[in-house]
Motif scaffolding. Sequence first.
Motif, PDB file in Angstrom:
ATOM      1  N   TYR A 154       0.821  -1.216   0.000  1.00  0.00           N
ATOM      2  CA  TYR A 154       0.000   0.000   0.000  1.00  0.00           C
ATOM      3  C   TYR A 154       0.852   1.261   0.000  1.00  0.00           C
ATOM      4  CZ  TYR A 154      -3.727  -3.266   1.045  1.00  0.00           C
ATOM      5  OH  TYR A 154      -4.600  -4.308   0.983  1.00  0.00           O
ATOM      6  N   THR A 155       2.161   1.105   0.188  1.00  0.00           N
ATOM      7  CA  THR A 155       3.070   2.253   0.145  1.00  0.00           C
ATOM      8  C   THR A 155       4.309   1.873  -0.657  1.00  0.00           C
ATOM      9  OG1 THR A 155       4.299   1.643   2.137  1.00  0.00           O
ATOM     10  CG2 THR A 155       2.335   3.037   2.440  1.00  0.00           C
ATOM     11  N   ASP A 205       8.399   3.738  -1.837  1.00  0.00           N
ATOM     12  CA  ASP A 205       9.348   4.845  -1.839  1.00  0.00           C
ATOM     13  C   ASP A 205       9.695   5.160  -3.283  1.00  0.00           C
ATOM     14  OD1 ASP A 205      11.370   6.676  -1.584  1.00  0.00           O
ATOM     15  OD2 ASP A 205      12.564   5.483  -0.191  1.00  0.00           O
TER      16      ASP A 205
END
Length: 198
Positions: free
Chosen positions: A14-15, A17
């Motif tokens: 869900y995330t 970088d």
Amino acid sequence: MVQNLDYTSPAIQYTADVNQNVFTKDSQNFINVLGIQQLNTLDNVSLLDIFLSRSNVVEPHYHQNAAELVYCISGGAAVSIFNPFTKQFHHYHIGPRQVANVPQGWWHYEVATTDETHLLAIFNSPTPDVILGSDLLKFTPPNIMAHTYCLDETQWINTIAPVQSTTFIGPPSNCHREYNENPHYRSHYPQPFYHPPY
């Protein structure tokens, strides 16, 4: 929601970088990538996080599977789009909080008009495919170009010899020519229509 994705799996992301996926020319000119390979829950969206200094170019290219919305976060850029129906180039200057829309499959490029230009290119595909101008020039056989356009094959080979395949951001670091010295550039890139916010 992405179809056929097991949202109970521990592999679901869900995330991400965005700084981990970079095409780099130098410390001032680079592109971060976010697509489904970096974030597996994406559904018909992806982006390029683009940083450019003045006169650097996201090389001419097209996306055969996605439209592109170019949003200017800071700085300024000229977004140039070739309309295949009218056979004309259109040049749009965008500044902070302004956008330019590139239809799917249309030839285009972006030129930074100021230092510290930050653009966000948003696509309606989880992975935007790209055909780069540098690759077309380098990988099309010289004898085909010469025959098709009635060119001297040796001159064509010599002309494109400096072109690096898969350039992404031009001009090359060893190029010391300023873009605004070229009258062709000035005629196609008048002063931006935007005004910096106060």
